[in-house]
Scaffold this motif. Structure first.
Motif, PDB file in Angstrom:
ATOM      1  N   ARG A 259       0.794  -1.233   0.000  1.00 55.52           N
ATOM      2  CA  ARG A 259       0.000   0.000   0.000  1.00 55.52           C
ATOM      3  C   ARG A 259       0.827   1.284   0.000  1.00 55.52           C
ATOM      4  O   ARG A 259       0.494   2.221  -0.718  1.00 55.52           O
ATOM      5  CB  ARG A 259      -0.964  -0.023   1.189  1.00 55.52           C
ATOM      6  CG  ARG A 259      -2.058  -1.070   1.026  1.00 55.52           C
ATOM      7  CD  ARG A 259      -3.021  -1.095   2.196  1.00 55.52           C
ATOM      8  NE  ARG A 259      -4.091  -2.069   1.988  1.00 55.52           N
ATOM      9  CZ  ARG A 259      -5.057  -2.305   2.846  1.00 55.52           C
ATOM     10  NH1 ARG A 259      -5.089  -1.653   4.007  1.00 55.52           N
ATOM     11  NH2 ARG A 259      -5.981  -3.197   2.582  1.00 55.52           N
ATOM     12  N   PRO A 260       1.909   1.391   0.789  1.00 59.77           N
ATOM     13  CA  PRO A 260       2.626   2.661   0.764  1.00 59.77           C
ATOM     14  C   PRO A 260       3.528   2.814  -0.447  1.00 59.77           C
ATOM     15  O   PRO A 260       3.979   3.919  -0.749  1.00 59.77           O
ATOM     16  CB  PRO A 260       3.463   2.605   2.053  1.00 59.77           C
ATOM     17  CG  PRO A 260       3.753   1.160   2.233  1.00 59.77           C
ATOM     18  CD  PRO A 260       2.503   0.450   1.753  1.00 59.77           C
ATOM     19  N   CYS A 261       3.804   1.707  -1.145  1.00 59.12           N
ATOM     20  CA  CYS A 261       4.834   1.748  -2.190  1.00 59.12           C
ATOM     21  C   CYS A 261       4.274   1.778  -3.598  1.00 59.12           C
ATOM     22  O   CYS A 261       4.893   2.356  -4.490  1.00 59.12           O
ATOM     23  CB  CYS A 261       5.764   0.537  -2.032  1.00 59.12           C
ATOM     24  SG  CYS A 261       6.720   0.553  -0.504  1.00 59.12           S
ATOM     25  N   VAL A 262       3.115   1.149  -3.829  1.00 59.03           N
ATOM     26  CA  VAL A 262       2.603   1.076  -5.195  1.00 59.03           C
ATOM     27  C   VAL A 262       2.280   2.469  -5.724  1.00 59.03           C
ATOM     28  O   VAL A 262       2.687   2.834  -6.830  1.00 59.03           O
ATOM     29  CB  VAL A 262       1.363   0.157  -5.255  1.00 59.03           C
ATOM     30  CG1 VAL A 262       0.690   0.261  -6.618  1.00 59.03           C
ATOM     31  CG2 VAL A 262       1.759  -1.286  -4.995  1.00 59.03           C
ATOM     32  N   VAL A 263       1.556   3.272  -4.942  1.00 57.45           N
ATOM     33  CA  VAL A 263       1.188   4.601  -5.426  1.00 57.45           C
ATOM     34  C   VAL A 263       2.426   5.489  -5.574  1.00 57.45           C
ATOM     35  O   VAL A 263       2.555   6.227  -6.552  1.00 57.45           O
ATOM     36  CB  VAL A 263       0.147   5.251  -4.492  1.00 57.45           C
ATOM     37  CG1 VAL A 263       0.693   5.466  -3.101  1.00 57.45           C
ATOM     38  CG2 VAL A 263      -0.368   6.565  -5.077  1.00 57.45           C
ATOM     39  N   ALA A 264       3.364   5.410  -4.616  1.00 59.46           N
ATOM     40  CA  ALA A 264       4.583   6.210  -4.712  1.00 59.46           C
ATOM     41  C   ALA A 264       5.479   5.717  -5.838  1.00 59.46           C
ATOM     42  O   ALA A 264       6.113   6.513  -6.543  1.00 59.46           O
ATOM     43  CB  ALA A 264       5.340   6.170  -3.379  1.00 59.46           C
ATOM     44  N   PHE A 265       5.558   4.393  -6.038  1.00 63.05           N
ATOM     45  CA  PHE A 265       6.352   3.833  -7.125  1.00 63.05           C
ATOM     46  C   PHE A 265       5.790   4.272  -8.474  1.00 63.05           C
ATOM     47  O   PHE A 265       6.537   4.532  -9.421  1.00 63.05           O
ATOM     48  CB  PHE A 265       6.358   2.307  -7.019  1.00 63.05           C
ATOM     49  CG  PHE A 265       7.345   1.629  -7.923  1.00 63.05           C
ATOM     50  CD1 PHE A 265       8.707   1.780  -7.728  1.00 63.05           C
ATOM     51  CD2 PHE A 265       6.906   0.836  -8.967  1.00 63.05           C
ATOM     52  CE1 PHE A 265       9.625   1.149  -8.561  1.00 63.05           C
ATOM     53  CE2 PHE A 265       7.812   0.196  -9.805  1.00 63.05           C
ATOM     54  CZ  PHE A 265       9.177   0.354  -9.597  1.00 63.05           C
ATOM     55  N   GLY A 266       4.462   4.378  -8.554  1.00 63.59           N
ATOM     56  CA  GLY A 266       3.846   4.854  -9.780  1.00 63.59           C
ATOM     57  C   GLY A 266       4.203   6.299 -10.083  1.00 63.59           C
ATOM     58  O   GLY A 266       4.531   6.646 -11.223  1.00 63.59           O
ATOM     59  N   THR A 267       4.178   7.153  -9.074  1.00 66.69           N
ATOM     60  CA  THR A 267       4.532   8.561  -9.308  1.00 66.69           C
ATOM     61  C   THR A 267       6.025   8.718  -9.565  1.00 66.69           C
ATOM     62  O   THR A 267       6.429   9.675 -10.220  1.00 66.69           O
ATOM     63  CB  THR A 267       4.125   9.432  -8.104  1.00 66.69           C
ATOM     64  OG1 THR A 267       4.677   8.873  -6.914  1.00 66.69           O
ATOM     65  CG2 THR A 267       2.616   9.505  -7.969  1.00 66.69           C
ATOM     66  N   ASP A 268       6.836   7.777  -9.079  1.00 66.21           N
ATOM     67  CA  ASP A 268       8.272   7.807  -9.410  1.00 66.21           C
ATOM     68  C   ASP A 268       8.490   7.733 -10.912  1.00 66.21           C
ATOM     69  O   ASP A 268       9.484   8.270 -11.433  1.00 66.21           O
ATOM     70  CB  ASP A 268       8.998   6.621  -8.756  1.00 66.21           C
ATOM     71  CG  ASP A 268       9.186   6.790  -7.266  1.00 66.21           C
ATOM     72  OD1 ASP A 268       8.991   7.928  -6.773  1.00 66.21           O
ATOM     73  OD2 ASP A 268       9.515   5.800  -6.585  1.00 66.21           O
ATOM     74  N   GLN A 269       7.581   7.067 -11.610  1.00 67.32           N
ATOM     75  CA  GLN A 269       7.738   6.910 -13.055  1.00 67.32           C
ATOM     76  C   GLN A 269       7.577   8.236 -13.787  1.00 67.32           C
ATOM     77  O   GLN A 269       8.011   8.368 -14.940  1.00 67.32           O
ATOM     78  CB  GLN A 269       6.729   5.887 -13.597  1.00 67.32           C
ATOM     79  CG  GLN A 269       6.688   4.574 -12.846  1.00 67.32           C
ATOM     80  CD  GLN A 269       8.059   3.978 -12.605  1.00 67.32           C
ATOM     81  OE1 GLN A 269       8.866   3.831 -13.532  1.00 67.32           O
ATOM     82  NE2 GLN A 269       8.349   3.642 -11.355  1.00 67.32           N
ATOM     83  N   PHE A 270       6.965   9.239 -13.116  1.00 67.89           N
ATOM     84  CA  PHE A 270       6.848  10.574 -13.715  1.00 67.89           C
ATOM     85  C   PHE A 270       7.924  11.504 -13.168  1.00 67.89           C
ATOM     86  O   PHE A 270       8.492  12.315 -13.892  1.00 67.89           O
ATOM     87  CB  PHE A 270       5.452  11.151 -13.454  1.00 67.89           C
ATOM     88  CG  PHE A 270       4.359  10.265 -13.941  1.00 67.89           C
ATOM     89  CD1 PHE A 270       4.137  10.092 -15.297  1.00 67.89           C
ATOM     90  CD2 PHE A 270       3.546   9.566 -13.054  1.00 67.89           C
ATOM     91  CE1 PHE A 270       3.127   9.258 -15.756  1.00 67.89           C
ATOM     92  CE2 PHE A 270       2.546   8.730 -13.506  1.00 67.89           C
ATOM     93  CZ  PHE A 270       2.341   8.575 -14.862  1.00 67.89           C
ATOM     94  N   ASP A 271       8.199  11.402 -11.851  1.00 73.05           N
ATOM     95  CA  ASP A 271       9.293  12.187 -11.286  1.00 73.05           C
ATOM     96  C   ASP A 271      10.605  11.815 -11.929  1.00 73.05           C
ATOM     97  O   ASP A 271      11.519  12.623 -12.028  1.00 73.05           O
ATOM     98  CB  ASP A 271       9.409  11.941  -9.773  1.00 73.05           C
ATOM     99  CG  ASP A 271       8.387  12.736  -8.992  1.00 73.05           C
ATOM    100  OD1 ASP A 271       7.939  13.771  -9.504  1.00 73.05           O
ATOM    101  OD2 ASP A 271       8.033  12.313  -7.882  1.00 73.05           O
ATOM    102  N   GLY A 272      10.719  10.566 -12.360  1.00 76.35           N
ATOM    103  CA  GLY A 272      11.977  10.077 -12.901  1.00 76.35           C
ATOM    104  C   GLY A 272      12.142  10.323 -14.377  1.00 76.35           C
ATOM    105  O   GLY A 272      13.029   9.751 -14.999  1.00 76.35           O
ATOM    106  N   GLU A 273      11.312  11.155 -15.004  1.00 81.98           N
ATOM    107  CA  GLU A 273      11.481  11.466 -16.410  1.00 81.98           C
ATOM    108  C   GLU A 273      12.816  12.180 -16.633  1.00 81.98           C
ATOM    109  O   GLU A 273      13.300  12.895 -15.765  1.00 81.98           O
ATOM    110  CB  GLU A 273      10.349  12.379 -16.900  1.00 81.98           C
ATOM    111  CG  GLU A 273       9.006  11.668 -17.024  1.00 81.98           C
ATOM    112  CD  GLU A 273       7.935  12.608 -17.533  1.00 81.98           C
ATOM    113  OE1 GLU A 273       8.134  13.836 -17.397  1.00 81.98           O
ATOM    114  OE2 GLU A 273       6.928  12.134 -18.048  1.00 81.98           O
ATOM    115  N   PRO A 274      13.429  12.008 -17.811  1.00 82.78           N
ATOM    116  CA  PRO A 274      14.655  12.741 -18.091  1.00 82.78           C
ATOM    117  C   PRO A 274      14.449  14.238 -17.918  1.00 82.78           C
ATOM    118  O   PRO A 274      13.379  14.770 -18.195  1.00 82.78           O
ATOM    119  CB  PRO A 274      14.945  12.384 -19.562  1.00 82.78           C
ATOM    120  CG  PRO A 274      14.249  11.078 -19.781  1.00 82.78           C
ATOM    121  CD  PRO A 274      13.026  11.121 -18.910  1.00 82.78           C
TER     122      PRO A 274
END
Length: 602
Positions: free
Chosen positions: A156-171
């Motif tokens: 629960r604490p990681c799936v939503v944050a891991f998903g937003t990492d995919q946008f924060d982590g853009e080049p």
């Protein structure tokens, strides 16, 4: 963040592989869908399993489920600590999925083996009362539930944050081209998508799984979610090459403790007139402030003493003693968390109000006419489908209809801020609890009119569809309050504590479930011998009075939230710019909170 990999099959020159973005969502959300599917699949109907298969009394079964729900929402704190400190979000999700799988297998075994359940009740004249489950049988059940709770702690604490990492982590170049506003819009859409997929999973569970549990058997009823969970682990691992995997920045709780300890040690030290003298160290904060450092605020100024440089705070090698000296950024991390807590706490009562939708309401549905046709009856737990449908429809209409209309009035890209969205949800939820009280009053009246008050197993001649409005209102409220609550926590938490922010969302749910247990226990003891509001024979009980009590508490909670909202201050952030040290401060004023941007999606 583009990850550089070496192409060993070619000339050995490094290739840049684009990672992150919406292409990772099927893999990430598939894992959470199966978590939601499994949780809803056995959670929605567990009150039936406990009362009819294990023969537990209603109040004990209700408290067991609310305590289990509270524990499942409490363990995300442990998962967030592991993810942010050393394991990273990817491996924490994997570990959580494995624990969840073990718990589901334990439930399947307990449902299949007759030795793990008491014998069925006998309907023969003069037969003894139903035997409740033994301590050993309950121990197997509780151990299985504990494993699923630990699994939820990793997911629960990681799936939503891991998903937003995919946008924060853009080049970086891609972020500059798209702009901060476009990134914020994608994240807002992601939060809606996250809750929408959760609703789809619950919808499947409440229709397919609940029907199988009531009409086929509990072995298959628990087995199907267990199979789905295994598939989700495989799918999530397959997406490994596509993910942005941010490195953990160290334990956030340790940093918060260091700030508090340093401020306490220097509690008698006078503050410098020039706040520019407070300690800054960009290199030290680099890993926990990749999107920009938090700027100094004039709130909770007693914590600023942690950033005053005193003799002995910095060693001869230039390294600070972090238990004596903290940077301004780390001080502001603690300030941000403290400022968030009042608004965060408003979600506790919301969770408490909804914690009995899967217990008392299901028992009400069991006593009502559930025929859809002459030959087909709706399983009582399936009534929760109307809350899920209302949630899904509300989320779809929110982006398609509500946001465009609100945008014309407010001028905001998001229509309204997430704080305003949460306020709307809290207000609507009051109507849901009040409607539940009115419907229960009517159901009891019909039971009394037909002389059924002393026959708890009789079907009261009133359609179960009277319960639909209260479920639908709860679904609409969730589309506003839950999404707004999660978005607020994620946006206003320091970037190094994103998993912790998601854990706070579930912590509010945990405390709400425990509060629900406390309310039930207190009400049962206070009304014992004077009407017994909560009893196994709900026709003689006064569940409607309990609902009115919760309604009053929800009104008080809304007033508390509006007061907190009035005085809340957004976090100020220095965004990393092309000039290096010449950063740019986000305009996060009260204008933004009430009528401007919905907060910088840092």
């Amino acid at each position: 963040m583009a990850t550089t990999t070496v192409d060993s099959s070619g000339d050995g020159q490094p290739k840049k592989r684009k990672q992150g973005g919406f292409k990772t969502m099927p893999f990430i959300l598939a894992n959470d869908i199966c978590d939601r599917f499994a949780t809803a699949g056995f959670g929605a109907n567990m009150i039936t399993y406990l009362t009819q298969q294990l023969h537990l009394p209603l109040v004990e079964a209700s408290n067991t489920l609310t305590n289990f729900g509270g524990t499942s929402s409490l363990t995300p704190i442990l998962g967030a600590l592991a993810a942010d400190s050393f394991a990273g979000r990817f491996w924490t999700i994997i570990a959580g999925s494995v624990f969840y799988q073990l718990g589901m297998l334990g439930l399947v075994v307990s449902a299949l083996l007759p030795s793990l359940r008491p014998p069925p009740c006998s309907s023969a004249p003069g037969a003894t009362a139903c035997r409740r489950a033994t301590g050993w049988q309950l121990a197997v059940l509780y151990l299985s539930l504990l494993c699923t709770s630990l699994g939820s702690g990793g997911l629960r604490p990681c799936v939503v944050a891991f998903g937003t990492d995919q946008f924060d982590g853009e080049p970086e170049q891609q972020q500059k081209q798209s702009g901060a506003e476009a990134v914020a819009e994608r994240k807002r859409r992601y939060f809606n998508l996250y809750f929408f997929t959760m609703g789809i999973a619950a919808l499947l569970a409440l229709t397919v799984v609940v029907y199988i549990q009531d009409n086929v058997g509990w072995g298959w009823g628990f087995g199907i979610p267990a199979i789905a969970m295994f598939v989700s682990i495989v799918v999530f691992v397959v997406g490994y090459p596509l993910y942005v995997r941010l490195k953990p920045g160290g334990s956030p709780f340790t940093r918060l403790a260091q700030v508090a300890a340093a401020a306490f040690k220097k509690r008698k030290v006078a503050m410098p007139e020039d706040l520019g003298l407070l300690y800054q160290d960009k290199e030290l904060d680099a890993l926990i402030a990749t999107n920009g450092r938090l700027l100094h605020t004039n709130q909770l100024t007693f914590l600023d003493r942690a950033a005053i440089v005193m003799p002995g705070d910095i060693s001869s090698t230039g390294q600070p003693d972090l238990w004596r000296l903290s940077t301004v950024h780390r001080v502001e991390e603690l300030k941000s968390i403290i400022r968030m807590l009042p608004i965060w706490s408003a979600g506790i009562m919301l969770a408490a109000a909804g914690s009995h939708n899967g217990t008392f309401t299901i028992m009400q549905a069991r006593t009502m006419d559930r025929h859809l046709t002459r030959a087909f009856e709706i399983p009582p737990a399936t009534m929760s489908i109307f809350a899920t449908l209302a949630l899904l429809v509300s989320l779809a209409l929110y982006d398609r209809a509500f946001v465009p209309l609100a945008r014309r009035v407010t001028g905001l890209p998001s229509g309204i801020t997430y704080l305003q969205r949460m306020a709307v949800g809290l207000a609507v939820s009051i109507l849901g609890v009040a409607s539940a009280a009115l419907v229960e009053t009517k159901r009891r009246g019909v039971a009394a009119g037909h002389g059924l008050l002393d026959d708890p197993k009789a079907v009261v001649p009133i359609s179960v569809f009277w319960l639909v409005p209260q479920f639908a209102v709860h679904g609409v409220a969730g589309a506003f309050s839950s999404v707004g609550h999660m978005e607020f926590l994620y946006d206003q938490a320091p970037e190094s504590m994103r998993s912790t922010a998601a854990a706070l969302f579930w912590l509010a749910s945990s405390l709400g479930h425990y509060l629900g247990t406390v309310l039930v226990t207190v009400v049962q003891r206070a009304t014992r011998g004077r009407g017994d509001w909560l009893q196994d024979n709900i026709n003689r009980g006064r569940i409607d009075s309990y609902y009115w009590l919760v309604t009053c508490l929800m009104v008080i909670n809304l007033g508390y939230y509006l007061l907190c909202f009035r005085f809340y201050t957004m976090k100020p952030l220095e965004l990393a710019g092309e000039q290096g040290d010449q950063g740019k401060e986000c305009e996060l004023s009260s204008h933004n909170k009430n009528g401007g941007a919905a907060g910088s999606m840092a």
